[in-house]
Design an enzyme around this catalytic site. Structure first.
Site, PDB file in Angstrom:
ATOM      1  CE  LYS A  84     -16.788  -0.801   9.349  1.00 27.03           C
ATOM      2  NZ  LYS A  84     -18.253  -0.849   9.345  1.00 27.03           N
ATOM      3  CB  SER A 119     -20.688   6.065  16.702  1.00 25.27           C
ATOM      4  OG  SER A 119     -19.318   5.957  16.418  1.00 25.27           O
TER       5      SER A 119
HETATM    6  N1  PMP Z   1     -19.215   4.037  14.488  1.00 26.18           N
HETATM    7  C1  PMP Z   1     -18.770   4.493  13.319  1.00 26.18           C
HETATM    8  C2  PMP Z   1     -18.402   5.943  13.191  1.00 26.18           C
HETATM    9  C3  PMP Z   1     -18.657   3.627  12.228  1.00 26.18           C
HETATM   10  O1  PMP Z   1     -18.216   4.087  11.039  1.00 26.18           O
HETATM   11  C4  PMP Z   1     -19.025   2.264  12.401  1.00 26.18           C
HETATM   12  C5  PMP Z   1     -18.941   1.331  11.233  1.00 26.18           C
HETATM   13  N2  PMP Z   1     -20.023   1.466  10.322  1.00 26.18           N
HETATM   14  C6  PMP Z   1     -19.505   1.832  13.635  1.00 26.18           C
HETATM   15  C7  PMP Z   1     -19.565   2.751  14.667  1.00 26.18           C
HETATM   16  C8  PMP Z   1     -20.011   0.422  13.887  1.00 26.18           C
HETATM   17  O2  PMP Z   1     -19.113  -0.621  13.639  1.00 26.18           O
HETATM   18  P1  PMP Z   1     -19.593  -2.008  13.053  1.00 26.18           P
HETATM   19  O3  PMP Z   1     -19.853  -1.800  11.565  1.00 26.18           O
HETATM   20  O4  PMP Z   1     -18.447  -2.941  13.288  1.00 26.18           O
HETATM   21  O5  PMP Z   1     -20.841  -2.429  13.736  1.00 26.18           O
END
Ligand code: PMP
Length: 357
Positions: free
Chosen positions: A52, A293
């Site tokens: 981010k 994630s």
């Molecule tokens: N994993 C984590 C830990 C995140 O903070 C984010 C961003 N919200 C994402 C995945 C996904 O990224 P994006 O917002 O670009 O889809």
């Protein structure tokens, strides 16, 4: 093997902001099956340790470029996590005050991290959930003339992944096979921006998107209700899930482009427990420390590997560091005190035997 040597980066940096992006793609050597080659793109190498940082920097710089953000103007955003930490880092470096609105249910360490980076954190009632913090940020922006960052709606989100993340993947895999690129979504900025480029420049690369098994919003096929770019109501397929940063309770506008444009070849659900298990293995058996994630994205790659042809090459997005999850289910079962095995190690030396006498 001789002793390793490093040679510096061959440049001096004018600002922490110049260190955003250019994260490494790293081969996994021990836990992937032998018939595939798996690389991870480790976004924890960004200065505030997540993907981010890219979006935070571009939201601020796009607004500076188009004049919607004035020198010294306060920035406001509703965020519980990495976006707030990234924005706090960028605002600190550029001298903008930042106010983050956050539901009181999110972990205390997140509030303290953002405050440590100079932000103000305004808490909203737990009962109002994600919508409560979003509404508060909108109200504050309107009332005070603050700049609302709008990560879920702004063009600045996918655009920065098109211009940085995607370009890095092209450069790093130049002249090399890349059969699969695997990612999840939160705002959808990563998948939308990277896919715009891969579809054109690497049409043979299969794009694999994933979402939580118990909050499979896209797989449900149910369209999101919207007013313009804004969300009109929560999505009926949403349920709370442990994969922080993924899949909010609505389909973001930024992600809609990837859905409408068929930017992915496969959409595979994953259970949070599988993601946690693979994040633990990445850490303990590869030394690669990522959050839930990242573990979940890797879990999907390992599922793909079961049927992938011999010699397949995969790249897996790891959005952040596991250190951000000390008080979450990722660390459940990781003991504080000594285990029996550790106590036995301790008991094996003379000082322990003397103490026992
Ligand atoms: N994993 C984590 C830990 C995140 O903070 C984010 C961003 N919200 C994402 C995945 C996904 O990224 P994006 O917002 O670009 O889809």
């Amino acid at each position: 093997m001789g002793i390793r040597q490093t040679n510096g980066r061959g440049r001096l940096y004018d600002s922490i902001l110049d260190t955003v992006g250019d994260t490494p793609a790293i081969r996994v050597n021990r836990i992937a099956p032998d018939h595939v080659t798996v690389y991870v793109k480790a976004e924890a190498f960004n200065p505030a340790a997540s993907v981010k940082d890219r979006l935070a920097l571009n939201i601020i710089e796009a607004a500076e470029r188009n004049g919607t953000l004035k020198p010294g103007q306060t920035v406001v955003e509703a965020t519980s996590g990495n976006t707030g930490i990234g924005l706090a880092m960028v605002c600190a470096a550029k001298g903008y005050p930042l106010v983050v609105t956050m539901a009181e249910s999110f972990s205390v360490e997140r509030r303290r991290l953002m405050r440590f980076l100079g932000a103000k954190v305004v808490l909203t009632p737990k009962a109002q959930g994600g919508f409560g913090m979003y509404k508060k940020a909108m109200e504050l922006a309107e009332k005070n003339g603050w700049f609302l960052a709008r990560q879920f709606e702004t063009d600045a989100n996918a655009d920065i992944h098109e211009n940085t993340t995607a370009r890095e993947i092209l450069a790093d895999f130049e002249g090399q096979k890349l059969d699969y690129w695997v990612t999840g979504y939160g705002t959808g900025g990563t998948v939308t921006g990277v896919a715009r480029v891969l579809r054109k420049e690497r049409p043979d690369t299969k794009i694999v998107l994933t979402e939580p098994a118990n909050a499979a919003l896209i797989s449900s096929g149910i369209a999101q209700e919207r007013n313009g770019r804004d969300v009109a109501a929560g999505h009926p397929a949403f349920e709370p899930h442990p994969i922080q940063g993924w899949t909010p309770n609505f389909i973001p506008y930024v992600l809609q482009e990837a859905i409408d444009g068929s930017y992915y070849d496969e959409l595979l659900p994953i259970a949070g427990a599988d993601g946690i298990a693979w994040a633990k293995r990445l850490a303990a058996e590869e030394g690669i420390f990522t959050g839930i994630s990242g573990g979940s994205t890797f879990a999907v790659a390992m599922k793909l590997a079961e049927t992938a042809p011999e010699g397949s090459v995969m790249l897996v997005m790891l959005p952040d560091t596991g250190e951000r999850y000390l008080s979450t289910p990722l660390f459940e079962g990781i003991p504080e005190g000594m285990t029996e095995e550790e106590a036995a190690i301790s008991a094996s030396t003379p000082s322990a035997q003397m103490a026992a006498e």
